[in-house]
Motif scaffolding. Structure first.
Motif, mmCIF file in Angstrom:
data_model
loop_
_atom_site.group_PDB
_atom_site.id
_atom_site.type_symbol
_atom_site.label_atom_id
_atom_site.label_comp_id
_atom_site.label_asym_id
_atom_site.label_seq_id
_atom_site.Cartn_x
_atom_site.Cartn_y
_atom_site.Cartn_z
ATOM 1 N N LEU A 51 0.840 -1.201 0.000
ATOM 2 C CA LEU A 51 0.000 0.000 0.000
ATOM 3 C C LEU A 51 0.875 1.250 0.000
ATOM 4 C CD1 LEU A 51 -2.926 -0.960 2.408
ATOM 5 C CD2 LEU A 51 -2.907 -0.920 -0.085
ATOM 6 N N ALA A 54 1.883 1.778 -3.375
ATOM 7 C CA ALA A 54 0.742 2.182 -4.203
ATOM 8 C C ALA A 54 0.422 3.661 -4.004
ATOM 9 C CB ALA A 54 -0.475 1.336 -3.861
ATOM 10 N N LYS A 55 0.881 4.213 -2.882
ATOM 11 C CA LYS A 55 0.620 5.633 -2.632
ATOM 12 C C LYS A 55 1.593 6.531 -3.379
ATOM 13 C CE LYS A 55 -1.612 5.129 1.796
ATOM 14 N NZ LYS A 55 -1.283 4.745 3.158
ATOM 15 N N PRO A 57 2.964 8.172 -6.497
ATOM 16 C CA PRO A 57 2.530 8.341 -7.877
ATOM 17 C C PRO A 57 3.644 8.005 -8.853
ATOM 18 C CG PRO A 57 2.913 10.452 -6.852
ATOM 19 C CD PRO A 57 3.124 9.433 -5.789
ATOM 20 N N MET B 1 -3.593 8.756 -0.878
ATOM 21 C CA MET B 1 -4.292 8.355 -2.111
ATOM 22 C C MET B 1 -3.593 7.142 -2.734
ATOM 23 S SD MET B 1 -5.197 10.366 -5.501
ATOM 24 C CE MET B 1 -5.383 9.444 -7.001
ATOM 25 N N LEU B 2 -4.408 6.174 -3.117
ATOM 26 C CA LEU B 2 -3.860 4.966 -3.741
ATOM 27 C C LEU B 2 -3.980 5.065 -5.251
ATOM 28 C CD1 LEU B 2 -5.164 1.931 -1.687
ATOM 29 C CD2 LEU B 2 -2.887 2.892 -1.695
ATOM 30 N N TYR B 3 -2.902 4.751 -5.919
ATOM 31 C CA TYR B 3 -2.946 4.693 -7.379
ATOM 32 C C TYR B 3 -3.194 3.248 -7.798
ATOM 33 C CZ TYR B 3 -0.979 9.342 -7.004
ATOM 34 O OH TYR B 3 -0.785 10.647 -6.680
ATOM 35 N N ILE B 8 -4.179 -3.251 -7.628
ATOM 36 C CA ILE B 8 -3.452 -3.546 -6.391
ATOM 37 C C ILE B 8 -4.348 -4.201 -5.349
ATOM 38 C CG2 ILE B 8 -2.331 -2.432 -4.413
ATOM 39 C CD1 ILE B 8 -0.938 -0.640 -6.531
ATOM 40 N N LEU B 12 -3.686 -7.834 -3.672
ATOM 41 C CA LEU B 12 -3.494 -8.073 -2.238
ATOM 42 C C LEU B 12 -4.482 -9.109 -1.715
ATOM 43 C CD1 LEU B 12 -2.757 -4.507 -0.840
ATOM 44 C CD2 LEU B 12 -1.200 -6.436 -0.984
#
Lengths: 345, 129
Positions: A51, A54-55, A57, B1-3, B8, B12
């Motif tokens: 995660l 994923a944060k 960019p 914020m998750l991209y 993803i 997971l």
């Protein structure tokens, strides 16, 4: 020194488990509490790490281009090494994950007589890491026999295949031999090659020794210092069904094994071993090289700042540019001064 | 914020599914094999070696018997630590006391999910049920 330090840490862990399991309540601590904590740390740490990535960019395309990019129709594109479509990226990722293609490209540099610098192909790293990872996978899957009751059917075929040679009783698993062989190579590579030794750190040697320790204790338990498998399975199935019990004799080597595994699990998300998850989130692998087809806009651009083309810039500053003697694409319109004055009013 | 949430989050979920495989597989399959209670011998008072040794290492013992007798022509006679004589043989020795494969061998072997290849060569005894 770094090798010795890593070895000593692993030996200390072995000693902790050996002594710790002997004290009253130690078997519960090392057999039940620590494995649960380690698994929890592993899952939470792994998810947290992903995660966290994923944060971050990834506004622009930064794939490593290892072949001809998509270009003019008569230039043949290398679709796997420089993919420009999602399908190409999927193909590249599958080959990377299952066959370690980037290691296959490993080269060595040598100074030969001359003296000349020569580059050559070096496939050993690829070969042995492939052997190591697949042997580890087989071993991991085989262990499900201890955590499931009854064992899933597909594992019977795997067990049979792995012990196909039927050497001894209990039968020798080929994966055990491959595993130790490959690990030894990966360790010796770091020690023998001077360039690799120079860049190797404790966090390179430590996981190697730790995994080697797990392998050796496992092999000892299976072939040499036998342990009571039925008692162990009652504990391990108990762990999987949240009703763990420790019944009868288990053997302290089992606690060493499970403690080293616990350390590996807890260490995993915070170490280089996290490449298991990281490979999927590597922008240099998982992005299509389509910068010339698609406009990628930086998501954190300030929307108040409008695009300013060069033509617009020149329109704004043309006079000053001409004054300063800078070249302009569009010259100032040559207008007589007399006509210019009324036009401006 | 998750991209890239679309990729993803399912990734997971798959990861957690794989890691917790033993937990949910045991719940789904439901029909757990009970903890084994191998049938004790009614004839003899002691086995060829202490019980704990037999629990952990009987397969290695059988293997040495096989190698010794079949390959190097060793003796069939064995003696326990207490001086009791026995026949070093799976069918004429072990199974004299532990007569039922189902009630003795299979209880633990099924539980631990191991398939020894004894019966590749030996004739499997017919069970009286």
């Amino acid at each position: 020194m770094r090798v010795l330090k890593s070895l000593l840490i692993v030996l200390a862990l072995v000693l902790v488990a050996l002594l710790g399991a002997e004290i009253p309540g130690g078997s519960i601590l090392f057999g039940i509490v620590i494995p649960y904590v380690a698994l929890f740390v592993f899952v939470i740490g792994f998810v947290g790490k992903v995660l966290g990535w994923a944060k971050s960019p990834v506004p622009f395309r930064i794939p490593t281009t290892c072949g001809q990019a998509n270009s003019l129709p008569w230039i043949k594109q290398n679709k796997l090494d420089c993919p420009s479509t999602t399908a190409g990226v999927i193909g590249r990722m599958l080959l990377e994950v299952f066959t370690f293609r980037s290691l296959f490209r490993n080269t060595k540099a040598e100074i030969v007589d001359g003296p000349k610098l020569a580059y050559g192909s070096s496939k050993y790293l690829w070969l042995f890491s492939l052997m190591f990872h697949y042997a580890f996978l087989v071993i991991l899957l085989r262990h499900l026999r201890l955590f499931t009751n009854p064992m899933p059917a597909f594992l019977a075929a795997l067990e049979f295949g792995d012990g196909l040679l039927q050497v001894g009783a209990p039968v020798l698993y080929q994966s055990d031999i491959v595993f130790i062989l490959a690990l030894s190579f990966l360790f010796l590579r770091r020690v023998i090659m001077p360039q690799v030794r120079y860049i190797s750190l404790v966090n390179d040697y430590f996981p190697l020794f730790l995994i080697l320790g797990i392998g050796i204790t496992g092999i000892l338990m299976r072939y040499f210092i036998r342990v009571d498998v039925v008692n162990i399975k009652q504990l391990t199935v108990g762990l999987a069904t949240f009703s763990p019990v420790i019944i009868g004799q288990i053997g302290s080597i089992f606690f060493v094994h499970i403690f080293l595994v616990s350390v590996l699990l807890a260490y995993f998300p915070y170490s280089k071993l996290m490449h298991a998850g990281g490979i999927f989130l590597s922008p240099t692998r998982n992005l299509a090289n389509n910068s010339r087809m698609v406009r990628h806009i930086n998501p954190w651009n300030d929307p108040n700042i409008k695009p300013h083309s060069y033509a617009g810039y020149e329109d704004e500053f043309r006079e000053f540019m001409v004054d300063a003697g800078l070249p302009v694409e569009k010259e100032l319109e040559p207008q007589p001064e007399a006509e210019q004055a009324p036009a401006e009013s | 914020m998750l991209y890239d949430k679309v990729k993803i989050i399912p990734g997971l979920v798959v990861f957690i599914g794989l890691v917790t495989f033993p937990i949910w597989f045991n719940v789904i399959s439901g029909k757990a094999t009970p903890a084994p209670v191998p049938e004790k011998s009614l004839i003899a008072k002691e086995c060829v070696e202490p019980t704990q040794f037999m629990r952990t290492s009987h397969m290695q013992l059988l293997n040495t018997w096989r190698d010794d007798i079949v390959r190097t022509g060793g003796t069939r006679k064995g003696t326990t630590a207490n001086g009791t004589e026995y026949v070093r043989s799976l069918q004429k020795g072990c199974m004299k006391c532990h007569a039922s494969k189902v009630k003795f061998c299979d209880t633990c072997h099924n539980y631990a999910a191991v398939k020894p290849y004894c019966w590749d060569c030996h004739i499997q005894p017919k069970e009286i049920i």
